[in-house]
Motif scaffolding. Sequence first.
Motif, PDB file in Angstrom:
ATOM      1  N   GLN A 171       0.940  -1.390   0.123  1.00  0.00           N
ATOM      2  CA  GLN A 171       0.015   0.201  -0.025  1.00  0.00           C
ATOM      3  C   GLN A 171       0.675   1.466  -0.039  1.00  0.00           C
ATOM      4  O   GLN A 171       0.784   2.299  -0.674  1.00  0.00           O
ATOM      5  CB  GLN A 171      -1.097   0.061   1.247  1.00  0.00           C
ATOM      6  CG  GLN A 171      -1.712   1.197   1.525  1.00  0.00           C
ATOM      7  CD  GLN A 171      -1.527   2.161   2.656  1.00  0.00           C
ATOM      8  OE1 GLN A 171      -1.303   1.388   3.540  1.00  0.00           O
ATOM      9  NE2 GLN A 171      -1.103   3.333   2.413  1.00  0.00           N
ATOM     10  N   LEU A 172       1.981   1.244   0.781  1.00  0.00           N
ATOM     11  CA  LEU A 172       2.718   2.363   0.855  1.00  0.00           C
ATOM     12  C   LEU A 172       3.527   2.608  -0.224  1.00  0.00           C
ATOM     13  O   LEU A 172       3.762   3.581  -0.804  1.00  0.00           O
ATOM     14  CB  LEU A 172       3.968   2.175   2.071  1.00  0.00           C
ATOM     15  CG  LEU A 172       3.268   2.234   3.492  1.00  0.00           C
ATOM     16  CD1 LEU A 172       4.227   1.779   4.656  1.00  0.00           C
ATOM     17  CD2 LEU A 172       2.883   4.073   3.703  1.00  0.00           C
ATOM     18  N   ASN A 215       2.511   1.957  -3.293  1.00  0.00           N
ATOM     19  CA  ASN A 215       1.433   2.525  -4.206  1.00  0.00           C
ATOM     20  C   ASN A 215       1.270   4.139  -3.916  1.00  0.00           C
ATOM     21  O   ASN A 215       1.075   4.785  -4.864  1.00  0.00           O
ATOM     22  CB  ASN A 215       0.145   1.882  -4.204  1.00  0.00           C
ATOM     23  CG  ASN A 215       0.119   0.536  -5.064  1.00  0.00           C
ATOM     24  OD1 ASN A 215       0.654   0.767  -6.138  1.00  0.00           O
ATOM     25  ND2 ASN A 215      -0.450  -0.418  -4.613  1.00  0.00           N
ATOM     26  N   GLN A 216       1.343   4.315  -2.610  1.00  0.00           N
ATOM     27  CA  GLN A 216       1.279   5.810  -2.484  1.00  0.00           C
ATOM     28  C   GLN A 216       2.427   6.585  -2.702  1.00  0.00           C
ATOM     29  O   GLN A 216       2.116   7.687  -2.701  1.00  0.00           O
ATOM     30  CB  GLN A 216       0.977   5.616  -0.767  1.00  0.00           C
ATOM     31  CG  GLN A 216       0.511   7.192  -0.156  1.00  0.00           C
ATOM     32  CD  GLN A 216       0.126   6.945   1.552  1.00  0.00           C
ATOM     33  OE1 GLN A 216      -0.052   5.793   1.808  1.00  0.00           O
ATOM     34  NE2 GLN A 216       0.030   8.048   1.939  1.00  0.00           N
ATOM     35  N   TYR A 217       3.500   6.085  -2.513  1.00  0.00           N
ATOM     36  CA  TYR A 217       4.735   6.967  -2.803  1.00  0.00           C
ATOM     37  C   TYR A 217       5.625   6.345  -3.935  1.00  0.00           C
ATOM     38  O   TYR A 217       6.610   5.819  -3.836  1.00  0.00           O
ATOM     39  CB  TYR A 217       5.737   6.850  -1.315  1.00  0.00           C
ATOM     40  CG  TYR A 217       4.847   7.406  -0.117  1.00  0.00           C
ATOM     41  CD1 TYR A 217       4.615   8.925  -0.202  1.00  0.00           C
ATOM     42  CD2 TYR A 217       4.417   6.597   0.825  1.00  0.00           C
ATOM     43  CE1 TYR A 217       3.971   9.555   1.119  1.00  0.00           C
ATOM     44  CE2 TYR A 217       3.906   7.188   2.119  1.00  0.00           C
ATOM     45  CZ  TYR A 217       3.646   8.560   1.975  1.00  0.00           C
ATOM     46  OH  TYR A 217       2.741   9.142   3.070  1.00  0.00           O
ATOM     47  N   ASP A 218       5.417   6.796  -5.183  1.00  0.00           N
ATOM     48  CA  ASP A 218       6.007   6.506  -6.300  1.00  0.00           C
ATOM     49  C   ASP A 218       7.141   7.436  -6.426  1.00  0.00           C
ATOM     50  O   ASP A 218       7.012   8.566  -6.872  1.00  0.00           O
ATOM     51  CB  ASP A 218       5.002   6.353  -7.298  1.00  0.00           C
ATOM     52  CG  ASP A 218       5.481   6.168  -8.689  1.00  0.00           C
ATOM     53  OD1 ASP A 218       6.939   6.077  -8.648  1.00  0.00           O
ATOM     54  OD2 ASP A 218       5.049   5.968  -9.814  1.00  0.00           O
ATOM     55  N   LYS A 248       5.921  15.876  -1.991  1.00  0.00           N
ATOM     56  CA  LYS A 248       4.874  14.768  -1.643  1.00  0.00           C
ATOM     57  C   LYS A 248       4.623  14.314  -0.205  1.00  0.00           C
ATOM     58  O   LYS A 248       3.452  14.225   0.287  1.00  0.00           O
ATOM     59  CB  LYS A 248       5.482  13.500  -2.399  1.00  0.00           C
ATOM     60  CG  LYS A 248       4.689  12.253  -2.098  1.00  0.00           C
ATOM     61  CD  LYS A 248       3.058  12.176  -2.884  1.00  0.00           C
ATOM     62  CE  LYS A 248       2.438  10.835  -2.464  1.00  0.00           C
ATOM     63  NZ  LYS A 248       1.169  10.952  -3.270  1.00  0.00           N
ATOM     64  N   THR A 294       1.296   5.192   9.647  1.00  0.00           N
ATOM     65  CA  THR A 294      -0.012   5.560   8.937  1.00  0.00           C
ATOM     66  C   THR A 294       0.529   7.113   8.485  1.00  0.00           C
ATOM     67  O   THR A 294       0.022   7.717   7.390  1.00  0.00           O
ATOM     68  CB  THR A 294      -1.010   5.659   9.985  1.00  0.00           C
ATOM     69  OG1 THR A 294      -1.270   4.454  10.384  1.00  0.00           O
ATOM     70  CG2 THR A 294      -2.246   6.312   9.562  1.00  0.00           C
TER      71      THR A 294
END
Length: 230
Positions: free
Chosen positions: A137-138, A140-143, A173, A205
Amino acid sequence: MKNSNFIILLSVYVLVQNAEPYEYMQFVLQYPPGVCYDKSKGYCISPLPTKFHVHGIWPSNFSNIHVRCGQALTNNPFDKAQMTPLQTDLGNSWPSVLTQTNNIQFWEHEYEEHGACTVESGVPPFTQKSYFEKGHQLWNQYDILAVLDQSGIKPGTATSYTMTQLVTAIQKKIGSNNTPLIMCRRTALGDTLREVIICLDHQATNVISCVLSNRKTNCRDPSGKVYYVA
């Protein structure tokens, strides 16, 4: 009611005793071209991924970044069967780039060294499965490849940027008050970008600043120059 409260407090005490204490998480993203630059043929997989990928989520303490997972790992050993439904996602976000280590071996290593520390210790607690799901998940969040590209920072054969340029681009970001950690490899070019670390709170989180930790960058070029190789 008193007995009920005592049981609840005792349960919390046992939970804390079984957990490995830590204060924050390091979300470590490795850059395969930087990891593998000038390594001998066959050291890294081919084709080599060009995006940043998860190295791990590392429970840490501000005064001592290394948290040992001994007791937590004894209580919750790595279970390969739990990785089966995650293999496709993690193959994209959390692959091993070294030929000597396959994906399952890499994930097992990261869990035994770091992931097991998170089990039983959160509110709600992590499990082996949720630990790896959090990493995906992280990712995907931080590309980070896209984040740097948006600031005009692009990899090249012998392209270098300053630490300030890299940090400022990532802060767009994660927030200007949150400083990431840039890690390098010393290659024939000089300091070469190997990893970007984003520091997160206990449950991975919310972003926090890595300057709160005693871990520092290992990039040592006096001019602050870091090569971002293709």
